[in-house]
Design a protein around this motif. Structure first.
Motif, PDB file in Angstrom:
ATOM      1  N   LEU C 107      -1.368  18.123  21.790  1.00 36.16           N
ATOM      2  CA  LEU C 107      -2.350  18.198  23.195  1.00 36.16           C
ATOM      3  C   LEU C 107      -2.529  16.914  23.430  1.00 36.16           C
ATOM      4  N   VAL C 108      -2.599  16.716  24.850  1.00 32.72           N
ATOM      5  CA  VAL C 108      -2.892  15.378  25.627  1.00 32.72           C
ATOM      6  C   VAL C 108      -3.938  15.674  26.370  1.00 32.72           C
ATOM      7  N   TYR C 109      -5.188  15.219  26.174  1.00 34.38           N
ATOM      8  CA  TYR C 109      -6.351  15.316  27.269  1.00 34.38           C
ATOM      9  C   TYR C 109      -6.181  14.069  28.067  1.00 34.38           C
ATOM     10  N   SER C 110      -6.014  14.447  29.245  1.00 30.08           N
ATOM     11  CA  SER C 110      -6.000  13.253  30.352  1.00 30.08           C
ATOM     12  C   SER C 110      -6.671  13.417  31.491  1.00 30.08           C
ATOM     13  N   GLY C 111      -6.737  12.615  32.618  1.00 33.94           N
ATOM     14  CA  GLY C 111      -7.673  12.772  33.533  1.00 33.94           C
ATOM     15  C   GLY C 111      -7.282  11.806  34.845  1.00 33.94           C
ATOM     16  N   ILE C 112      -8.292  12.139  35.894  1.00 40.97           N
ATOM     17  CA  ILE C 112      -8.200  11.197  37.098  1.00 40.97           C
ATOM     18  C   ILE C 112      -9.702  10.895  37.237  1.00 40.97           C
ATOM     19  N   LYS C 113     -10.062   9.837  37.404  1.00 36.56           N
ATOM     20  CA  LYS C 113     -11.431   9.394  37.813  1.00 36.56           C
ATOM     21  C   LYS C 113     -11.652   8.088  38.692  1.00 36.56           C
ATOM     22  N   PHE C 114     -12.352   8.102  39.791  1.00 40.08           N
ATOM     23  CA  PHE C 114     -12.497   6.826  40.227  1.00 40.08           C
ATOM     24  C   PHE C 114     -13.280   5.767  39.530  1.00 40.08           C
ATOM     25  N   ILE C 115     -12.814   4.679  39.286  1.00 39.58           N
ATOM     26  CA  ILE C 115     -13.419   3.639  38.664  1.00 39.58           C
ATOM     27  C   ILE C 115     -13.972   2.503  39.611  1.00 39.58           C
ATOM     28  N   GLU C 116     -15.196   2.335  39.752  1.00 41.68           N
ATOM     29  CA  GLU C 116     -15.793   1.523  40.920  1.00 41.68           C
ATOM     30  C   GLU C 116     -15.167   0.065  40.473  1.00 41.68           C
ATOM     31  N   PRO C 121      -8.544   4.766  41.466  1.00 40.86           N
ATOM     32  CA  PRO C 121      -8.650   6.403  41.046  1.00 40.86           C
ATOM     33  C   PRO C 121      -7.673   6.247  39.690  1.00 40.86           C
ATOM     34  N   LEU C 122      -8.373   5.938  38.642  1.00 41.04           N
ATOM     35  CA  LEU C 122      -7.458   5.708  37.460  1.00 41.04           C
ATOM     36  C   LEU C 122      -7.025   7.126  36.624  1.00 41.04           C
ATOM     37  N   MET C 123      -5.995   7.067  36.250  1.00 44.37           N
ATOM     38  CA  MET C 123      -5.328   8.219  35.617  1.00 44.37           C
ATOM     39  C   MET C 123      -5.197   7.835  34.254  1.00 44.37           C
ATOM     40  N   TYR C 124      -6.003   8.312  33.261  1.00 43.53           N
ATOM     41  CA  TYR C 124      -6.270   8.001  32.002  1.00 43.53           C
ATOM     42  C   TYR C 124      -5.812   9.206  31.018  1.00 43.53           C
ATOM     43  N   ILE C 125      -5.778   8.622  29.596  1.00 38.82           N
ATOM     44  CA  ILE C 125      -5.793   9.552  28.579  1.00 38.82           C
ATOM     45  C   ILE C 125      -6.925   9.486  27.670  1.00 38.82           C
ATOM     46  N   GLU C 126      -7.603  10.609  27.444  1.00 40.22           N
ATOM     47  CA  GLU C 126      -8.820  10.626  26.637  1.00 40.22           C
ATOM     48  C   GLU C 126      -8.596  10.602  25.122  1.00 40.22           C
ATOM     49  N   LYS C 127      -7.603  11.401  24.893  1.00 37.25           N
ATOM     50  CA  LYS C 127      -7.298  11.695  23.316  1.00 37.25           C
ATOM     51  C   LYS C 127      -6.036  12.331  23.495  1.00 37.25           C
ATOM     52  N   ILE C 128      -5.672  12.308  22.132  1.00 39.48           N
ATOM     53  CA  ILE C 128      -4.338  13.258  21.669  1.00 39.48           C
ATOM     54  C   ILE C 128      -4.296  13.977  20.556  1.00 39.48           C
ATOM     55  N   GLU C 129      -4.005  15.184  20.660  1.00 40.04           N
ATOM     56  CA  GLU C 129      -4.675  15.894  18.931  1.00 40.04           C
ATOM     57  C   GLU C 129      -3.102  16.673  18.769  1.00 40.04           C
ATOM     58  N   ASP C 130      -3.233  16.831  17.454  1.00 39.45           N
ATOM     59  CA  ASP C 130      -2.360  17.713  16.829  1.00 39.45           C
ATOM     60  C   ASP C 130      -2.788  19.252  16.617  1.00 39.45           C
ATOM     61  N   SER C 131      -2.522  20.413  17.426  1.00 42.65           N
ATOM     62  CA  SER C 131      -3.230  21.479  17.515  1.00 42.65           C
ATOM     63  C   SER C 131      -2.940  22.201  16.039  1.00 42.65           C
ATOM     64  N   THR C 132      -2.504  21.874  15.092  1.00 32.93           N
ATOM     65  CA  THR C 132      -2.209  22.623  13.954  1.00 32.93           C
ATOM     66  C   THR C 132      -3.355  22.176  13.077  1.00 32.93           C
ATOM     67  N   ILE C 133      -3.891  21.186  13.137  1.00 28.50           N
ATOM     68  CA  ILE C 133      -4.926  20.359  12.417  1.00 28.50           C
ATOM     69  C   ILE C 133      -6.243  21.366  12.360  1.00 28.50           C
TER      70      ILE C 133
END
Lengths: 133, 133, 133, 133
Positions: C107-116, C121-133
């Motif tokens: 699972l990749v948790y990502s997003g777009i957020k405007f960074i002053e 408008p930054l596209m970023y990855i917040e975290k990466i998870e293994d969904s079986t854990i």
């Protein structure tokens, strides 16, 4: 009314004139240009900007009844980059367009120009001419 | 000529009539609608398609002098998915629009419709009315 | 490596992992969302903005391996209209996105957020998870 | 980990690697390229198509961490015009892209290619390299 065959004419109301059509086609192509190319990433490089202006012009010139398209991107207003993320994109604030549509004998001179007073990239008609006069 | 103040009127040639303006604004908004929303990923779900039609309609209705916009996406022509990659997108082949522009007293009934014979998503004017009659 | 058939797997290099794919699909969908919907005319109406957020979310969710998309348009930053031309459009400054991509078990948790600070408008990855854990 | 300052690094989860970033940036730029330029009107002219390829390539190369972009529009598949309305537009069926992203020492070779079998313009990763080896 005109010396070419327009295969779409039958889909228009019978009261629609050459003048109406030339205006309609100008509007369509200005709306298309704006929503197709605004958002495009740009770099502050004279040659690149010149080529971009040319490509947008030639692309929109392929649309029906468009006689000429002149595109000007305001080079001086392109932001200089503070960091690797801070590139420019094409916006209504730096775009100027002059577009001539021709249907039958009618020429419509139209354009896009950012109007500070309205805070708006205005699409306007400068004048309408009968090319036979 | 009209009972409202159009702050952009001075940017238009003096020979431009209400009829010209209503036609021009219809053209702009049809071109904008097409190039803004074509390419949008779609799913074959009745509720989703209904809501998408509504949002496109409301979005384009915010543009100057647009009185109403009706959008129809041909649900039956949305491809059914053969595999995970094979989703649909909005194209000119499945899009039908009816848009009424109003400037002063003039109403322009216009639209977009895919014409098989032309192999083209035609933008057309059905009729032009004087709303005071 | 995974319990579903991905008909496109053979077009990827053999060293590409599930994690790589999940990240790649997140990036694609964020880039697509941004360049598809930015420029869309908006009106300052709570219900309309809510529905627009929902439609963008559902549209992008149809793309391969996208598990969820949350879209937030900053209502308070939508400009109030000074005149008939001064409507708002969707820009990177008022758009916030959270997108989860899932490929296999990753699972990749990502997003777009405007960074002053970056004016971007930054596209970023917040975290990466293994969904079986 | 790298010999340049990435001012956005703090917005990414601490477990995100150079490889992850290079893949993410490749995905973003492919998604952006596709949704920005698909729909653009094209004419069947060798010089115009060459220039269009170059402009798209240079435009997308301005995005962060994109090392090179090669664009190929399939000239032979551009439809020949049957009538004045029947011009071509850029679609996923005639577009081929090769894009290299570089973050720190990692190079990602990616692309877009229409896959008949999937009926889909697939975005793929060909290989990932450590540029120091």
């Amino acid at each position: 009314m005109q010396n070419f065959i327009d295969p779409a004419m039958k889909y228009f109301g019978s009261e629609i004139t050459e003048r109406d059509r030339a205006i309609f086609e100008a509007g369509i192509s200005l709306g298309a240009l704006f929503h197709q190319f605004v958002g495009m990433p740009l770099k502050k490089d004279k040659k690149f900007i010149e080529n971009t202006q040319k490509i947008i012009s030639e692309s929109i010139s392929t649309q029906p009844f468009i006689k000429s398209v002149e595109v000007k991107i305001d080079f001086d207003k392109l932001e200089s980059h503070q960091n690797i993320y801070d590139y420019s994109t094409l916006t209504g604030k730096i775009l100027e367009v002059k577009l001539i549509a021709k249907y039958g004998k009618t020429l419509v001179y139209s354009g896009i120009k950012f109007i500070e007073e309205l805070n708006y990239p205005l699409m306007y008609i400068e004048k309408i001419e009968d090319s036979t006069i």
